[in-house]
Write a protein that holds these residues in place. Structure first.
Motif, PDB file in Angstrom:
ATOM      1  N   LYS A 188      -9.718  -5.411   0.426  1.00 19.06           N
ATOM      2  CA  LYS A 188     -10.207  -5.725   1.780  1.00 19.06           C
ATOM      3  C   LYS A 188     -11.541  -5.011   2.016  1.00 19.06           C
ATOM      4  CE  LYS A 188      -5.799  -6.545   3.994  1.00 19.06           C
ATOM      5  NZ  LYS A 188      -4.829  -6.088   4.984  1.00 19.06           N
ATOM      6  N   CYS A 237      -3.340  -1.082   7.275  1.00 17.87           N
ATOM      7  CA  CYS A 237      -3.208  -1.645   5.926  1.00 17.87           C
ATOM      8  C   CYS A 237      -2.294  -2.869   6.022  1.00 17.87           C
ATOM      9  CB  CYS A 237      -2.681  -0.598   4.948  1.00 17.87           C
ATOM     10  SG  CYS A 237      -3.728   0.860   4.835  1.00 17.87           S
ATOM     11  N   VAL A 241       0.843  -1.203   0.000  1.00 14.22           N
ATOM     12  CA  VAL A 241       0.000   0.000   0.000  1.00 14.22           C
ATOM     13  C   VAL A 241       0.876   1.250   0.000  1.00 14.22           C
ATOM     14  CG1 VAL A 241      -1.654   1.342   1.366  1.00 14.22           C
ATOM     15  CG2 VAL A 241      -2.013  -1.106   1.044  1.00 14.22           C
ATOM     16  N   CYS A 260      -8.300  -1.204  -2.982  1.00 14.57           N
ATOM     17  CA  CYS A 260      -7.981  -2.294  -2.056  1.00 14.57           C
ATOM     18  C   CYS A 260      -9.100  -3.331  -2.049  1.00 14.57           C
ATOM     19  CB  CYS A 260      -7.766  -1.728  -0.657  1.00 14.57           C
ATOM     20  SG  CYS A 260      -7.229  -2.964   0.519  1.00 14.57           S
ATOM     21  N   CYS A 320     -12.699  -3.885   5.588  1.00 11.80           N
ATOM     22  CA  CYS A 320     -11.782  -3.075   6.402  1.00 11.80           C
ATOM     23  C   CYS A 320     -12.523  -1.913   7.056  1.00 11.80           C
ATOM     24  CB  CYS A 320     -10.651  -2.547   5.514  1.00 11.80           C
ATOM     25  SG  CYS A 320      -9.531  -1.477   6.421  1.00 11.80           S
ATOM     26  N   ASN A 353     -11.078   0.601   8.464  1.00 14.80           N
ATOM     27  CA  ASN A 353     -10.295   1.839   8.371  1.00 14.80           C
ATOM     28  C   ASN A 353     -10.399   2.512   7.015  1.00 14.80           C
ATOM     29  OD1 ASN A 353      -9.237   1.540  11.021  1.00 14.80           O
ATOM     30  ND2 ASN A 353      -7.874  -0.034  10.231  1.00 14.80           N
ATOM     31  N   ARG A 354     -11.336   2.046   6.173  1.00 17.32           N
ATOM     32  CA  ARG A 354     -11.496   2.653   4.845  1.00 17.32           C
ATOM     33  C   ARG A 354     -11.671   4.159   4.961  1.00 17.32           C
ATOM     34  NH1 ARG A 354     -12.387   0.387   0.112  1.00 17.32           N
ATOM     35  NH2 ARG A 354     -12.083  -1.852   0.091  1.00 17.32           N
ATOM     36  N   PRO A 395      -5.702   4.777  -1.343  1.00 13.81           N
ATOM     37  CA  PRO A 395      -5.535   3.421  -1.889  1.00 13.81           C
ATOM     38  C   PRO A 395      -6.750   2.538  -1.610  1.00 13.81           C
ATOM     39  CG  PRO A 395      -4.204   3.697   0.091  1.00 13.81           C
ATOM     40  CD  PRO A 395      -4.793   5.042  -0.218  1.00 13.81           C
ATOM     41  N   CYS A 396      -7.623   2.979  -0.712  1.00 19.35           N
ATOM     42  CA  CYS A 396      -8.822   2.190  -0.379  1.00 19.35           C
ATOM     43  C   CYS A 396      -9.692   1.948  -1.617  1.00 19.35           C
ATOM     44  CB  CYS A 396      -9.645   2.896   0.694  1.00 19.35           C
ATOM     45  SG  CYS A 396      -8.737   3.194   2.209  1.00 19.35           S
TER      46      CYS A 396
HETATM   47  S1  SF4 Z   1      -9.245  -0.598   2.710  1.00 18.68           S
HETATM   48 FE1  SF4 Z   1      -8.157  -0.761   4.670  1.00 18.68          FE
HETATM   49  S2  SF4 Z   1      -6.353  -2.036   4.230  1.00 18.68           S
HETATM   50 FE2  SF4 Z   1      -7.156  -1.352   2.281  1.00 18.68          FE
HETATM   51  S3  SF4 Z   1      -5.952   0.493   1.810  1.00 18.68           S
HETATM   52 FE3  SF4 Z   1      -7.858   1.159   2.842  1.00 18.68          FE
HETATM   53  S4  SF4 Z   1      -7.332   1.300   5.017  1.00 18.68           S
HETATM   54 FE4  SF4 Z   1      -5.698   0.108   4.002  1.00 18.68          FE
END
Ligand code: SF4
Length: 228
Positions: free
Chosen positions: A221, A162, A82, A219, A224, A226-227, A215-216
């Motif tokens: 995930k 991340c 990331v 991504c 997640c 923390n998006r 980057p979310c």
């Molecule tokens: S979705 Fe979560 S793991 Fe992916 S880049 Fe965003 S904060 Fe990081």
């Protein structure tokens, strides 16, 4: 901005964020008596909070996914897919540690030893909000300095988020002089005092739209929390 510790700034606690941290929200607020107790504890907390930040500006020497190599007198490497993506358009990055100091945590421990539950819980939530506000204050300081030099900054990233492993806190502490802040790492790579944050912010001079991208968006995930 090259390497420094800054202590002379104030932060403002957002009561709404303290409410959310304590589990209020979705239309459910605290009772009037709880609200005034939170007000009292916020006032008390200001007396224990000592915001400070230490930082180091580094040149980005090389990016070979997933490794980013930075240098400024010493050379360090951080490993994260990331961050390789985020820092790709950057020429420099600021590594930092921010903290609210030991005072509030010592007060929380003292209250718990005295058998209190509610007050230390509220003070702990206020401490988390204060730690976030301290890091945000530092981020704004970096943004202002970057803007005055024609640069743009990336979002802020911390070890443990991340795909950046928490053990890489050690790499950051290799370049940061955290002694004036009295922040240290324990064996599990957690910072003491706990209400501290470390991380990296990239600086770039072109592709400003790309620098602001999260980057979310790319991504995988999906779950997640923390998006952003
Ligand atoms: S979705 Fe979560 S793991 Fe992916 S880049 Fe965003 S904060 Fe990081």
């Amino acid at each position: 901005m090259v390497k420094a510790t800054t202590k002379s700034f104030e932060i403002e606690i957002d009561k709404g964020n303290v409410y959310r941290s304590l589990g209020y929200g979705n239309g459910r607020g605290p009772s009037p008596s709880m609200s005034s107790l939170i007000d009292e504890e916020i006032e008390e907390a200001y007396g224990f909070i000592r915001p400070s930040c230490s930082y180091q500006l580094m040149d980005i020497k090389r990016i070979r996914r997933p490794r980013v190599t930075l240098e400024n007198g010493i050379t360090i490497s951080i490993t994260s897919e990331v961050l390789s993506w985020v820092l790709y358009p950057c020429k420099q990055a600021v590594i930092f540690v921010s903290s609210i100091g030991h005072g509030l945590e010592e007060r929380v421990s003292q209250l718990m030893k005295e058998g209190e539950i509610l007050k230390p819980t509220i003070l702990d939530a206020i401490g988390s909000e204060a730690a976030e506000k301290t890091a945000c204050h530092f981020q704004e300081m970096v943004r202002e300095l970057a803007t005055s030099n024609g640069a743009e900054i990336t979002l802020r990233y911390s070890p443990g988020y991340c795909d950046w492993d928490i053990t890489q806190q050690r790499v950051l502490f290799d370049v940061i002089d955290s002694a004036p802040m009295e922040v240290s790492l324990n064996k599990e790579c957690l910072m003491m005092p706990r209400k501290s944050l470390s991380g990296i912010i990239g600086l770039g001079w072109g592709e400003k739209r790309r620098l602001r991208l999260s980057p979310c968006q790319f991504c995988t995930k999906q779950d997640c929390k923390n998006r952003r």
